[in-house]
Structures are given as C-alpha cells and as structure tokens.
Design a protein around this motif. Structure first.
Motif, PDB file in Angstrom:
ATOM      1  N   GLY A 107      22.698  -8.771 -15.792  1.00  0.00           N
ATOM      2  CA  GLY A 107      23.436  -7.831 -14.960  1.00  0.00           C
ATOM      3  C   GLY A 107      23.294  -6.424 -15.502  1.00  0.00           C
ATOM      4  N   PRO A 108      23.747  -5.444 -14.749  1.00  0.00           N
ATOM      5  CA  PRO A 108      23.567  -4.044 -15.166  1.00  0.00           C
ATOM      6  C   PRO A 108      24.337  -3.682 -16.439  1.00  0.00           C
ATOM      7  CG  PRO A 108      24.978  -4.205 -13.220  1.00  0.00           C
ATOM      8  CD  PRO A 108      24.411  -5.572 -13.446  1.00  0.00           C
ATOM      9  N   TYR A 109      25.350  -4.472 -16.769  1.00  0.00           N
ATOM     10  CA  TYR A 109      26.159  -4.114 -17.936  1.00  0.00           C
ATOM     11  C   TYR A 109      25.770  -4.886 -19.183  1.00  0.00           C
ATOM     12  CZ  TYR A 109      28.813  -2.148 -14.107  1.00  0.00           C
ATOM     13  OH  TYR A 109      29.174  -1.447 -12.993  1.00  0.00           O
ATOM     14  N   ASP A 110      24.823  -5.821 -19.038  1.00  0.00           N
ATOM     15  CA  ASP A 110      24.452  -6.653 -20.182  1.00  0.00           C
ATOM     16  C   ASP A 110      23.584  -5.896 -21.170  1.00  0.00           C
ATOM     17  OD1 ASP A 110      25.761  -8.786 -19.120  1.00  0.00           O
ATOM     18  OD2 ASP A 110      23.974  -9.731 -18.272  1.00  0.00           O
ATOM     19  N   THR A 111      23.735  -6.238 -22.437  1.00  0.00           N
ATOM     20  CA  THR A 111      22.774  -5.783 -23.428  1.00  0.00           C
ATOM     21  C   THR A 111      21.724  -6.884 -23.556  1.00  0.00           C
ATOM     22  OG1 THR A 111      22.387  -5.343 -25.755  1.00  0.00           O
ATOM     23  CG2 THR A 111      24.302  -6.675 -25.242  1.00  0.00           C
ATOM     24  N   ASP A 112      20.487  -6.476 -23.888  1.00  0.00           N
ATOM     25  CA  ASP A 112      19.464  -7.506 -24.087  1.00  0.00           C
ATOM     26  C   ASP A 112      19.252  -7.783 -25.581  1.00  0.00           C
ATOM     27  OD1 ASP A 112      18.244  -5.204 -24.815  1.00  0.00           O
ATOM     28  OD2 ASP A 112      16.563  -5.356 -23.417  1.00  0.00           O
ATOM     29  N   GLU A 113      20.213  -7.348 -26.404  1.00  0.00           N
ATOM     30  CA  GLU A 113      20.105  -7.635 -27.835  1.00  0.00           C
ATOM     31  C   GLU A 113      20.340  -9.118 -28.089  1.00  0.00           C
ATOM     32  OE1 GLU A 113      22.254  -4.382 -30.260  1.00  0.00           O
ATOM     33  OE2 GLU A 113      22.819  -4.086 -28.190  1.00  0.00           O
ATOM     34  N   GLU A 114      19.927  -9.548 -29.274  1.00  0.00           N
ATOM     35  CA  GLU A 114      20.100 -10.953 -29.606  1.00  0.00           C
ATOM     36  C   GLU A 114      21.592 -11.302 -29.683  1.00  0.00           C
ATOM     37  OE1 GLU A 114      18.794 -14.282 -32.895  1.00  0.00           O
ATOM     38  OE2 GLU A 114      18.134 -12.221 -33.118  1.00  0.00           O
ATOM     39  N   VAL A 115      21.940 -12.395 -29.040  1.00  0.00           N
ATOM     40  CA  VAL A 115      23.337 -12.814 -28.965  1.00  0.00           C
ATOM     41  C   VAL A 115      23.691 -13.579 -30.241  1.00  0.00           C
ATOM     42  CG1 VAL A 115      24.929 -14.249 -27.642  1.00  0.00           C
ATOM     43  CG2 VAL A 115      23.181 -12.919 -26.452  1.00  0.00           C
ATOM     44  N   PHE A 124      20.784  -8.455 -42.120  1.00  0.00           N
ATOM     45  CA  PHE A 124      20.973  -8.030 -43.506  1.00  0.00           C
ATOM     46  C   PHE A 124      21.225  -6.531 -43.612  1.00  0.00           C
ATOM     47  CE2 PHE A 124      19.268  -6.409 -47.520  1.00  0.00           C
ATOM     48  CZ  PHE A 124      20.175  -7.005 -48.362  1.00  0.00           C
ATOM     49  N   PHE A 125      20.368  -5.742 -42.998  1.00  0.00           N
ATOM     50  CA  PHE A 125      20.543  -4.303 -43.091  1.00  0.00           C
ATOM     51  C   PHE A 125      21.612  -3.840 -42.118  1.00  0.00           C
ATOM     52  CE2 PHE A 125      16.207  -4.738 -44.736  1.00  0.00           C
ATOM     53  CZ  PHE A 125      16.358  -4.061 -45.925  1.00  0.00           C
ATOM     54  N   LYS A 126      22.343  -2.809 -42.535  1.00  0.00           N
ATOM     55  CA  LYS A 126      23.315  -2.241 -41.604  1.00  0.00           C
ATOM     56  C   LYS A 126      22.573  -1.450 -40.540  1.00  0.00           C
ATOM     57  CE  LYS A 126      27.482  -2.009 -44.303  1.00  0.00           C
ATOM     58  NZ  LYS A 126      28.526  -1.160 -44.883  1.00  0.00           N
ATOM     59  N   ARG A 127      23.185  -1.355 -39.384  1.00  0.00           N
ATOM     60  CA  ARG A 127      22.591  -0.526 -38.342  1.00  0.00           C
ATOM     61  C   ARG A 127      23.541   0.616 -38.016  1.00  0.00           C
ATOM     62  NH1 ARG A 127      21.529  -3.278 -33.067  1.00  0.00           N
ATOM     63  NH2 ARG A 127      20.515  -5.022 -34.118  1.00  0.00           N
ATOM     64  N   LYS A 128      22.988   1.655 -37.416  1.00  0.00           N
ATOM     65  CA  LYS A 128      23.800   2.814 -37.077  1.00  0.00           C
ATOM     66  C   LYS A 128      24.779   2.444 -35.967  1.00  0.00           C
ATOM     67  CE  LYS A 128      21.095   6.830 -38.442  1.00  0.00           C
ATOM     68  NZ  LYS A 128      21.508   6.483 -39.798  1.00  0.00           N
ATOM     69  N   THR A 129      25.982   2.941 -36.089  1.00  0.00           N
ATOM     70  CA  THR A 129      26.958   2.750 -35.018  1.00  0.00           C
ATOM     71  C   THR A 129      26.726   3.813 -33.954  1.00  0.00           C
ATOM     72  OG1 THR A 129      28.599   1.688 -36.414  1.00  0.00           O
ATOM     73  CG2 THR A 129      29.433   2.899 -34.506  1.00  0.00           C
ATOM     74  N   LEU A 130      26.764   3.404 -32.706  1.00  0.00           N
ATOM     75  CA  LEU A 130      26.503   4.332 -31.608  1.00  0.00           C
ATOM     76  C   LEU A 130      27.817   4.846 -31.013  1.00  0.00           C
ATOM     77  CD1 LEU A 130      23.762   2.186 -29.846  1.00  0.00           C
ATOM     78  CD2 LEU A 130      23.398   4.152 -31.358  1.00  0.00           C
ATOM     79  N   PRO A 131      27.813   6.107 -30.528  1.00  0.00           N
ATOM     80  CA  PRO A 131      29.016   6.622 -29.865  1.00  0.00           C
ATOM     81  C   PRO A 131      29.400   5.695 -28.700  1.00  0.00           C
ATOM     82  CG  PRO A 131      27.377   8.368 -30.170  1.00  0.00           C
ATOM     83  CD  PRO A 131      26.713   7.080 -30.544  1.00  0.00           C
ATOM     84  N   ARG A 154      27.575  -3.693 -39.872  1.00  0.00           N
ATOM     85  CA  ARG A 154      26.729  -4.849 -40.126  1.00  0.00           C
ATOM     86  C   ARG A 154      26.820  -5.789 -38.939  1.00  0.00           C
ATOM     87  NH1 ARG A 154      27.533  -6.003 -44.966  1.00  0.00           N
ATOM     88  NH2 ARG A 154      25.555  -5.113 -45.554  1.00  0.00           N
ATOM     89  N   ARG A 155      25.726  -5.933 -38.233  1.00  0.00           N
ATOM     90  CA  ARG A 155      25.663  -6.922 -37.167  1.00  0.00           C
ATOM     91  C   ARG A 155      25.651  -8.286 -37.836  1.00  0.00           C
ATOM     92  NH1 ARG A 155      23.525  -6.228 -32.165  1.00  0.00           N
ATOM     93  NH2 ARG A 155      24.950  -4.467 -32.185  1.00  0.00           N
ATOM     94  N   ILE A 156      26.584  -9.119 -37.477  1.00  0.00           N
ATOM     95  CA  ILE A 156      26.667 -10.446 -38.094  1.00  0.00           C
ATOM     96  C   ILE A 156      25.343 -11.179 -37.880  1.00  0.00           C
ATOM     97  CG2 ILE A 156      27.863 -12.681 -38.018  1.00  0.00           C
ATOM     98  CD1 ILE A 156      29.486 -10.327 -39.276  1.00  0.00           C
ATOM     99  N   GLY A 157      24.784 -11.664 -38.991  1.00  0.00           N
ATOM    100  CA  GLY A 157      23.489 -12.333 -38.927  1.00  0.00           C
ATOM    101  C   GLY A 157      22.335 -11.456 -39.372  1.00  0.00           C
ATOM    102  N   GLU A 208      36.503  -2.736 -38.693  1.00  0.00           N
ATOM    103  CA  GLU A 208      36.223  -2.970 -40.115  1.00  0.00           C
ATOM    104  C   GLU A 208      34.762  -2.731 -40.482  1.00  0.00           C
ATOM    105  OE1 GLU A 208      39.557  -6.541 -40.526  1.00  0.00           O
ATOM    106  OE2 GLU A 208      37.432  -7.023 -40.375  1.00  0.00           O
ATOM    107  N   GLY A 209      33.903  -2.533 -39.496  1.00  0.00           N
ATOM    108  CA  GLY A 209      32.516  -2.214 -39.832  1.00  0.00           C
ATOM    109  C   GLY A 209      31.523  -3.339 -39.619  1.00  0.00           C
ATOM    110  N   TRP A 210      31.893  -4.350 -38.842  1.00  0.00           N
ATOM    111  CA  TRP A 210      30.914  -5.384 -38.489  1.00  0.00           C
ATOM    112  C   TRP A 210      30.882  -5.523 -36.970  1.00  0.00           C
ATOM    113  CZ3 TRP A 210      33.290  -9.451 -35.924  1.00  0.00           C
ATOM    114  CH2 TRP A 210      34.662  -9.624 -36.165  1.00  0.00           C
ATOM    115  N   SER A 211      29.839  -6.141 -36.485  1.00  0.00           N
ATOM    116  CA  SER A 211      29.709  -6.246 -35.034  1.00  0.00           C
ATOM    117  C   SER A 211      29.001  -7.532 -34.635  1.00  0.00           C
ATOM    118  CB  SER A 211      28.936  -5.037 -34.487  1.00  0.00           C
ATOM    119  OG  SER A 211      27.620  -5.018 -35.000  1.00  0.00           O
ATOM    120  N   MET A 212      29.132  -7.863 -33.376  1.00  0.00           N
ATOM    121  CA  MET A 212      28.497  -9.058 -32.825  1.00  0.00           C
ATOM    122  C   MET A 212      28.044  -8.744 -31.400  1.00  0.00           C
ATOM    123  SD  MET A 212      30.732 -12.427 -33.745  1.00  0.00           S
ATOM    124  CE  MET A 212      31.374 -12.746 -35.388  1.00  0.00           C
TER     125      MET A 212
END
Lengths: 207, 314
Positions: free
Chosen positions: B59-67, B286-293, B281-284, B137-141
């Motif tokens: 859908g238009p609101y979905d991200t195509d990043e790994e779930v 190793f490297f941290k990724r930048k947080t987006l506005p 840190r995206r769970i799963g 807290e600085g992690w994401s999924m």
C-alpha cells in the motif's frame, strides 16, 4: 579447604560471563543483544562493587577475618566487568566512533559519571598487587583505595540517571551502598565523638 | 473472529508459524561468527528470509524495509502495565483477558456510545500496514500491523466543532496487569493526539500484527499506532476514546515533563535530555542507523507542524 575456596570464588565470579556466552550461543540475549550485554555487564559491575564494599563491614561484625582475603579478587572482578561494560559500549554500541564517544562522555551526565567511576578504578586495579601496595606504603595505599567509595557512588548515580522511570533497582543499590558507607562513616566518627565528649566533660579545652 | 481475511494476501504468502522461531538460529550463527561482522544482510536468504512477513510495498503507506520477525516483535517491547523490562510484557501478560472488550467513545461527539469491540470493528475493512516503529529509547523495528484508519472511526462518531484533541485511555486491571500494582507510572495510562494528527491517514487503530490477532503483550485487543511519533504514543489496550477541546494529559509527560512532550514526534535534532536521538538500533541489525525526522514520514506529516518550533513543542 583454603586451596579450594579461592579458586571456587574465582570460578563463581566468572559465571555471569559464562552465562552471557551460553545465552549468546543459544540465542537468548533478547531481541536486542547489545543492550542486553551492556545491561548485564553493568549490573554485575555494580554487584561486585557492592560485594567488595561489604567485605570489611561483614568481617568486622562477624569476626571472620578470612573474608579479607577475597576483597581484592572481588574488587578486581568489579573492574573486569566494568571494562567489559565499557568495551561493549565502545565496540558494540558505538563501534569505536571516537567522536560520538567523546561527545557522549561530555554531554550526557549519566555517561560522564559512569566513565569517571570506571577511570577511578584504574589506579586501584593497577596498585592491587602486594608488592606495589608495599612499595606505596600501607597508609597511602589505603587512602588511595578509598576512591572505590566514589566509584560505587558514581556507579549508582550512573544507573539511576539512565533508567526511564523505574528507579527501584538503582535505588536498591543506593540503599545498600548507603548502609555500607554509613557503617564506615560511623566507625570513623565514633572514636572522634567519644574523644570530643571526654574532652568536653573532663579537662577544659587547652586551646 | 475479529480478524477477517485480508484482501490481496494469499494464504500461501503467509509465513508458517514455525519459521518465526528461526530468530534463534540467526543469533546462534551471529554469536558463533563473532558478533560484529555478521548482520542479517550477510546471512543466506534461507536463514533470514523465511521467518519474515513478506517484504515489499503493498500500500502507499508501507515501507519496503525488512520486517522484524514475529518473535522479535512479540518478545521485546515496552508495556509497563506488565513490568518495566522489555521481556516482561511477553512473560507476564498471560493472565490478561482481552475478550470480551468494550470501548467507550464520548466527549465532543454526536454519537457517543459504548461499543462492543465486534461492533466497533464491523464497518471497517482491516488492512496490513508495514510501519517503522521508533522507541524513544533508541531502538526500532519494522512491524506489519493490521488495523484500520482512526480517521474512519472518527468520521463515524461525528465529532462536534469543539473537538480539537482526542484522548485515549488504557484499561486499568491490576489483577491482570501486575505492573499496575507498582507506581512507576500513573495509572491508567493516558495518551492524546491533536485532532488533525488523529485524522492523518497514517494513524491507525490496530487489532493485529503478522496477520494474527494482537498478542496481549502488544496491546490486545485494540491499540493506537502513530508511526511518526515515539512508540509510547501508541497507547495499548484502549478502553476510552474521548474528544476534547483542550490538550489532554499524557502519561509520560506527567511522569517527566522535561523529557517527554505531548507531541513526541521522532526528531533526530531534539535529543532526549539524557541521551541522543540522532541514531537508532534497528532490532536485528548490528550497526546503528540514522534516525529520520518524523521517523521517515515527513512527506506525510511535516505539514501538520508548519510554523511550529519543534524544539519547544517536542
């Protein structure tokens, strides 16, 4: 007996690390292994610091002078887990990004305090050997090693400042630390108070 | 059955449950290979691909990043009603009873009522939304929610012209939610949105994830998902929705006003007073990724805050 207990304590003190390794191999470090390892090594640093500081009061109260022989080992394990904690942060969390680490230490009070607490342990670990202690001299050595009070205090504050809302556990460590340091303070003050009272009751102050 | 079969997802596309467990394999492999060099992306597709919700934009609101895996999503999260450790919700939510369930909707609305959950859901078509979730807290999924736009419900109950905010409340059941016996936060948990935020098409009420009904630990049976805000805005196990004129109180803001604002939009430029929000840190991984506005949803929501000082309204 003697020859068994000390190695036994040594192995026991390594068991938290062994458990982490075992959990790692079995995929039981939670969904966020780096945070989990950071938390565990940090908590064990605080536990070993508390145990180290408990030795002297416990020895004095129970009269089990044999306990004194474990103080150095427990203190060194506190340093060991503290270094693991710091290494986890530098390597796994920040991946050696010096800029970020320096900024963190300067900007984030809980990291400033935690880092200071760790740094204060370095001279203690470095002077823990008998020969070095002798070379420094017992009195000065004991004075130097009182830095551990600051380390423990810093450790508790570090923990307290990093939790989001649940301060129960850091406060529990704080309470134990207050007890252990309070005992020392009392021991320090008591003879002085007695002397003061004697002086006030007996002869007039000479000054 | 609260969850209807969604359109467009063939049953052959839904991952067999046993594969969710594969997370263990991954960690074991990662540990053996020496944490640090191994991330999901280096592993053969066979190891990581299977236990995942199929990746890709539907859908238009979905991200195509790994779930993230079902296990990650359901064993690592914050839900203080069940305890303050991130493993607590999964461990201590077994006694919670999300059925039967009613939701009270009132305040500045024409059709105030107490709904059975079934009646509340009936007119709405459930859809899957693959959203990023950024914890304060600085992690994401990345989570495949199932739900419906909150806007659809709002239109149904017809707010009056005086409704400017929407206030939400979590159920209070200390007998089933052991965390509520401690006073670590004020109970019941309350949250709120400005009406235009609530009406934004990204904002959904969720009743499921990974194609299943919401597990207790993730906020069963009904929760809010606002993907451009920090995770705690996504109030769980909702029993009250009230339309109000003034900005309603929110639990974390009451707990620490200088640390958690009413808006709590994901913003890498406004640090938490005690830690940085620049990366996550995206769970799963190793490297941290930048947080987006706005957690990467600026195109859809930045206009809501045009002209506002986001440092003041953090």
């Amino acid at each position: 007996m003697k020859s068994v207990v000390k190695p036994g304590v040594f192995v026991l003190a390594l068991s938290p690390l062994a458990l982490l390794a075992w959990q790692g191999l079995n995929g039981e470090l939670s969904a966020n292994p780096i945070d989990y390892i950071t938390d565990e090594t940090g908590t064990w640093t605080l536990r070993f610091l508390t145990l180290t500081l408990a030795i002297t009061p416990f020895r004095k109260i129970t009269g089990w002078s044999v306990l004194a022989r474990f103080r150095r080992m427990l203190g060194l394990f506190a340093f060991f887990y503290g270094m693991l904690h710091f290494t986890t942060y530098v390597y796994l969390d920040k991946f050696f990004s010096i800029d970020e680490i320096v900024a963190d230490i300067a900007k984030r009070p809980f990291i400033t305090v935690g880092f200071a607490a760790l740094v204060l342990m370095i001279p203690l670990a470095a002077t823990s050997a008998d020969r070095i202690a002798k070379w420094i001299g017992g009195k000065r050595w004991r004075l130097l090693h009182r830095l551990v009070y600051l380390t423990a205090l810093g450790g508790v504050i570090h923990y307290l400042w990093l939790v989001k809302a649940d301060q129960q556990r850091p406060l529990a460590y704080g309470a134990i630390l207050a007890l252990l340091l309070g005992y020392r303070l009392w021991n320090f003050l008591k003879p002085r108070l007695v002397r003061l009272r004697l002086r006030l009751n007996g002869e007039a102050s000479p000054v | 059955m609260l969850i209807k079969k969604p359109d467009g997802v063939k049953s052959s596309e839904i991952t067999p449950e046993r594969h969710y467990i594969n997370r263990r394999e991954f960690i074991r492999t990662a540990s053996l290979a020496g944490i640090g060099l191994t991330t999901a992306s280096f592993l053969p597709e066979a190891l990581v691909g299977q236990d995942r919700w199929p990746r890709g934009k539907k859908g238009p609101y979905d991200t195509d990043e790994e779930v993230n895996s079902f296990k990650e999503i359901t064993t690592y999260n914050n839900f203080y009603e069940f305890g303050t450790d991130k493993g607590d919700p999964a461990e201590y939510s077994g006694r919670f009873k999300p059925k039967p369930w009613t939701v009270r909707i009132d305040g500045e609305v024409k059709r105030a009522a107490t709904f059975n959950l079934e009646d509340l859901l009936k007119p709405h078509k459930l859809e899957d939304r693959i959203y990023r979730m950024r914890c304060v807290e600085g992690w994401s999924m990345v989570i495949p929610w199932r739900g419906f736009p909150l806007a659809d419900l709002i239109k149904r109950v017809e707010p009056t012209s005086r409704a400017k905010f929407v206030a939400f409340e979590t159920v209070y059941r200390p007998e089933e939610m052991p965390g509520q016996k401690s006073d670590v936060l004020g109970w019941p948990y309350v949250e709120g949105l400005r009406l235009d935020e609530a009406l934004n098409p990204l904002t959904i009420l969720s009743v499921g994830l990974y194609g299943k009904e919401l597990p207790n630990q993730n906020g069963a049976p009904l929760r809010l998902v606002v993907p451009w805000k920090y995770g705690f805005k996504g109030i769980k196990s909702i029993v009250k929705i009230r339309f109000v004129e003034k900005q309603p109180p929110t639990t974390w803001n009451l707990s620490a006003p200088d640390e958690y604002g009413f808006y709590s939009n994901v913003n890498p430029d406004v640090d938490h007073p005690r830690w940085s929000q620049k990366s996550e840190r995206r769970i799963g991984e190793f490297f941290k990724r930048k947080t987006l506005p706005f957690n990467g949803y600026a195109d859809q929501v930045a206009h809501l805050y045009a002209g506002m000082d986001l440092r003041k309204y953090f």
